[in-house]
Motif scaffolding. Structure first.
Motif, short mmCIF file in Angstrom:
data_model
loop_
_atom_site.label_atom_id
_atom_site.label_comp_id
_atom_site.label_asym_id
_atom_site.label_seq_id
_atom_site.Cartn_x
_atom_site.Cartn_y
_atom_site.Cartn_z
N VAL A 86 6.58 10.13 -11.46
CA VAL A 86 7.06 9.97 -12.83
C VAL A 86 5.93 9.53 -13.77
CG1 VAL A 86 9.06 9.26 -14.13
CG2 VAL A 86 9.03 8.89 -11.67
N ILE A 87 5.30 8.39 -13.46
CA ILE A 87 4.39 7.78 -14.42
C ILE A 87 3.00 8.40 -14.28
CG2 ILE A 87 3.50 5.59 -15.29
CD1 ILE A 87 5.76 4.30 -13.50
N TYR A 92 -2.88 11.32 -11.35
CA TYR A 92 -1.73 11.35 -10.44
C TYR A 92 -0.49 10.96 -11.21
CZ TYR A 92 -2.53 6.32 -10.45
OH TYR A 92 -2.71 5.02 -10.84
N LYS A 93 0.67 11.09 -10.57
CA LYS A 93 1.92 10.62 -11.17
C LYS A 93 2.52 9.61 -10.22
CE LYS A 93 3.54 14.08 -14.37
NZ LYS A 93 3.91 15.49 -14.35
N LEU A 94 2.55 8.34 -10.64
CA LEU A 94 3.09 7.29 -9.79
C LEU A 94 4.58 7.54 -9.56
CD1 LEU A 94 2.63 4.62 -8.32
CD2 LEU A 94 3.07 3.43 -10.45
N TRP A 95 5.00 7.60 -8.30
CA TRP A 95 6.38 7.92 -7.89
C TRP A 95 6.86 9.19 -8.58
CZ3 TRP A 95 7.10 2.38 -9.79
CH2 TRP A 95 6.54 1.50 -8.87
N VAL A 130 0.85 -1.20 0.00
CA VAL A 130 0.00 0.00 0.00
C VAL A 130 0.88 1.24 0.00
CG1 VAL A 130 -1.62 1.36 1.36
CG2 VAL A 130 -1.99 -1.08 1.08
N ALA A 131 1.92 1.23 0.84
CA ALA A 131 2.80 2.39 0.92
C ALA A 131 3.50 2.62 -0.41
CB ALA A 131 3.83 2.18 2.03
N LEU A 132 3.93 1.53 -1.04
CA LEU A 132 4.68 1.64 -2.29
C LEU A 132 3.77 2.16 -3.41
CD1 LEU A 132 7.46 1.07 -3.38
CD2 LEU A 132 6.73 -1.23 -3.96
N PHE A 133 2.53 1.63 -3.47
CA PHE A 133 1.62 2.01 -4.54
C PHE A 133 0.51 2.90 -4.00
CE2 PHE A 133 3.53 -1.97 -5.95
CZ PHE A 133 4.02 -1.59 -7.18
N ALA A 134 0.86 3.87 -3.16
CA ALA A 134 -0.17 4.71 -2.53
C ALA A 134 -1.04 5.40 -3.56
CB ALA A 134 0.48 5.72 -1.61
N GLU A 135 -0.45 5.89 -4.67
CA GLU A 135 -1.23 6.68 -5.63
C GLU A 135 -2.37 5.88 -6.24
OE1 GLU A 135 2.12 6.60 -5.74
OE2 GLU A 135 2.93 8.63 -5.76
#
Lengths: 327, 373
Positions: free
Chosen positions: B128-129, B123-126, B48-53
């Motif tokens: 970037v994406i 949103y922008k994942l990390w 969850v923390a890693l893929f919060a977006e």
């Protein structure tokens, strides 16, 4: 025994020195000093800031001298019982901290006694009745006690207090006793309010003490001497209290040294949540407004409190265990 | 198939006899059911923390004045048929005619349907994406569904908790890494060289342990300049927390070093003419990794609790940074908890995470102990 205590007391001296230096560094760490903060506050309210007045202020409080000189001046006046002057409250620090430190001390020691009073019997119970439902429930509650932050417990209890009982659970005194002089009524009022912070503060410590007691006692319960005593026909209850518990108590006492720092630490944060008239809220304010002598006095006294706790636990341990005395 | 005295088939015994230390530890760990469950839970929380977006159904900073203190909405799975079709009842905002107080009334006639992998806030994942796909959320992107309620600015609590997980959990990891470096270097040197250095390090550790941590943390955190960027504050807070947290790890490492120093394989390596660093890093450190892993797992929850406490008092991470402690800061006064008790939910997230990590660490410690049966 006297020699042991004397040696431990001597060993405290470098620690006390280290504590005082640490505290002094901590209060000097923030950028700027009280005078520059004062100037910023004046400028924010639109008043003109006079540089000569600031220099005068710095000179009056000795802020213009080198750090070692400031340290020596500070520590020598502290040794004489003078903790300096609070810039923010415009009062001597000692008049501000007296009752608050006393209440912190009362809260910490009451919690310590409470922690022991519940951890000891529960720990013994869950060791003797290992792997029963009671043991599982106690272990589970203990884990939850360790995992829930104190202040969250405080907030939850306050919420329950407001919604269910329609009272504010914060504070240590009822309004009528808030500024009253000490009397029997005020002591009773304090006792009536003290149990809530005590309960909140004690859960975490009690949880770990239960686990320690359980593990220690389980180690002892299968020793040959227990079998011998049982074979001799001693009743289970007498046996338990006469031998294994006394030995299992040993590491329990030595935990006093680290339980007290935890309690003092925890009391600071829950005092802020529950708005208790202890050291916590004033320390936080002093740190935020860079009221350095006030913050320094609190930090120093809180650290000394835990050092004394460690000393007491060592002495208690030496009383219990002759092997430590003659080390 | 022949069976040995221990009741195990021959092949299993030979496999156990040649199993590596890591494999044995894993086998012992698997027997601990609670620890296994905690491992799964911990991995989920970290995901969850890693893929919060994408996990968060909404943008955590999207404020809406019309949704202030919106209460949590009950999730319904079935809508009158056997095929699951999750929805929440829409909520209507009404004003009490006498007191003018705002209340939310569930509107049974209107339903907000939820779906998986729906389009929502971009949103922008990390960072970037770019994307706008959310793991779950209202099928109609213009509608809202607050499963855990909204805060005083009408922001979705669930999304904020998911984003807060990123900061709170990574502080645990970064802080433990700092503590580990300090602990291994200082504890290792103290245990390996012994003598006067050991004495000094031991007194230093005793000194740090006897200090009350929260007042010291508060004083250190108060010294951080207010104008620093959130990233800089984040690293300083982590460093402050690990400055005190390293002692426990140092004690573990030192104890193991003392025990291993006189072990025969270390003497053998010494007689073979190995250099000191080689003995320490090639022979002694691998023998204690399992213990270190267990202690590290038990240290992470302490770090998380420390960050939560500091941010809660307003001396850690400050809004707009989102961490569990910073979220709980909103729940500091009794008035806001009384109107919106769901503001305490980040605390539940803290408790679950800390509990899972504690069980996991306990399981690992038991598994790492070669004398356990």
């Amino acid at each position: 025994m006297g020699r042991f205590i004397a040696r431990r007391l001597l060993g405290m001296i470098p620690f006390i020195f280290l504590v005082s230096v640490t505290v002094f560094v901590l209060i000097k760490l923030p950028p700027g000093d009280f005078a520059s903060n004062y100037a910023a506050a004046l400028a924010a309210s639109g008043e003109t800031v006079d540089d000569t007045m600031l220099a005068e202020l710095r000179h009056r409080y000795g802020l213009d001298q080198s750090l070692p000189v400031q340290y020596v001046r500070w520590i020598s006046s502290v040794a004489q019982g003078d903790f300096g002057f609070s810039f923010k409250w415009q009062q001597p620090v000692s008049s501000l901290i007296g009752e608050r430190m006393g209440l912190t001390l009362i809260l910490s020691f009451a919690t310590l006694l409470f922690t022991w009073a519940i951890a000891l019997p529960i720990g013994v119970y869950s060791a003797v009745r290992r792997y029963t439902w009671g043991d599982y429930i106690v272990t589970m509650l203990g884990f939850i006690g360790l995992a829930v932050p104190n202040f969250l417990l405080a907030l939850t209890l306050m919420y329950v207090g407001v919604t269910v009982f329609h009272t504010d659970l914060g504070g240590l005194f009822s309004p009528e006793y808030l500024d009253a002089p000490w009397s029997f009524g005020r002591v009773g009022d304090l006792a009536a309010h003290l149990w809530i912070p005590m309960l909140i503060l004690g859960t975490g410590g009690a949880a770990s003490l239960i686990r320690i007691m359980r593990a220690n006692l389980i180690d002892q319960l299968h020793q040959p001497y227990v079998d011998t005593a049982r074979a001799k026909g001693l009743s289970e209850f007498t046996l338990l209290f006469r031998y294994p518990i006394r030995i299992a108590l040993n590491p329990f006492v030595s935990t006093l040294g680290w339980v007290l720092p935890h309690l003092v630490s925890g009391s600071v944060i829950i005092s802020i949540v529950l708005n208790l008239p202890t050291a916590g809220p004033l320390l936080l304010q002093a740190l935020l407004s860079q009221d350095q002598y006030l913050a320094g006095a609190f930090l120093l006294l809180l650290c000394l409190l835990t050092l004394v706790g460690t000393l007491l636990s060592d002495i208690l341990l030496a009383l219990l265990d002759p092997r430590i005395r003659f080390q | 198939m022949s069976v040995t005295a221990a009741g195990l088939p021959d092949r299993a015994v030979s496999r156990l006899a040649t199993a590596s230390e890591a494999r044995l530890m894993w086998l012992r760990f698997c027997r601990h059911k609670v620890a296994m469950a905690s491992l799964v839970l911990t991995i989920l929380i970290y995901l969850v923390a890693l893929f919060a977006e994408p996990v968060a159904p909404f943008d955590p900073d999207k404020a809406n004045a019309r949704l202030v203190f919106h209460p949590p909405q009950m999730l319904h799975i079935f809508d009158g048929s056997v095929i699951p079709r999750p929805y929440v009842n829409a909520v209507r905002l009404t004003r009490d005619p006498d007191t003018l107080a705002v209340t939310y009334v569930p509107d049974r006639s209107r339903k907000v349907y939820l779906g998986f992998f729906v389009h929502g806030d971009p949103y922008k994942l990390w960072t970037v994406i770019p994307s706008d796909i959310h793991l779950f959320g209202p099928v109609n992107p213009r509608e809202t569904a607050f499963l855990l309620g909204a805060d005083r600015l009408g922001r979705d609590m669930l999304s904020r908790i998911a984003y807060g997980a990123r900061v709170s959990l990574s502080i645990g990891l970064v802080g433990v890494t700092c503590s580990l470096l300090l602990g291994v270097i200082i504890g290792g040197a103290s245990g390996y060289f012994g003598g006067r250095l050991d004495w000094v390090v031991q007194r230093l550790i005793e000194f740090i342990i006897s200090l009350p941590t929260i007042p010291i943390w508060l004083a250190l955190a108060a010294a951080l300049p207010k104008h620093w960027s959130p990233v800089k504050t984040y690293f300083m807070i982590t460093l402050i927390i690990s400055l005190i947290g390293w002692t426990e790890l140092a004690r573990v490492v030192r104890g193991r070093f003392l025990a291993l120093r006189s072990d025969t394989f270390v003497t053998a390596a010494f007689l073979d003419g190995c250099s000191r660093p080689r003995i320490i890093f090639r022979h002694m450190l691998p023998a204690m990794t399992s213990h270190i892993i267990a202690s590290v797992t038990l240290a992470i929850p302490l770090m998380i609790l420390a960050e939560t406490a500091l941010s809660f008092l307003g001396l850690g991470l400050q809004p707009p940074a989102i961490s569990w402690g910073a979220l709980l800061e909103e729940a500091q006064n009794i008035h806001s908890i009384a109107t919106a008790p769901w503001l305490l939910l980040p605390g539940v997230a803290v408790a679950i995470t800390v509990l899972a990590l504690n069980f996991l660490g306990d399981g690992l410690r038991d598994a790492a102990d070669p004398h356990a049966h």
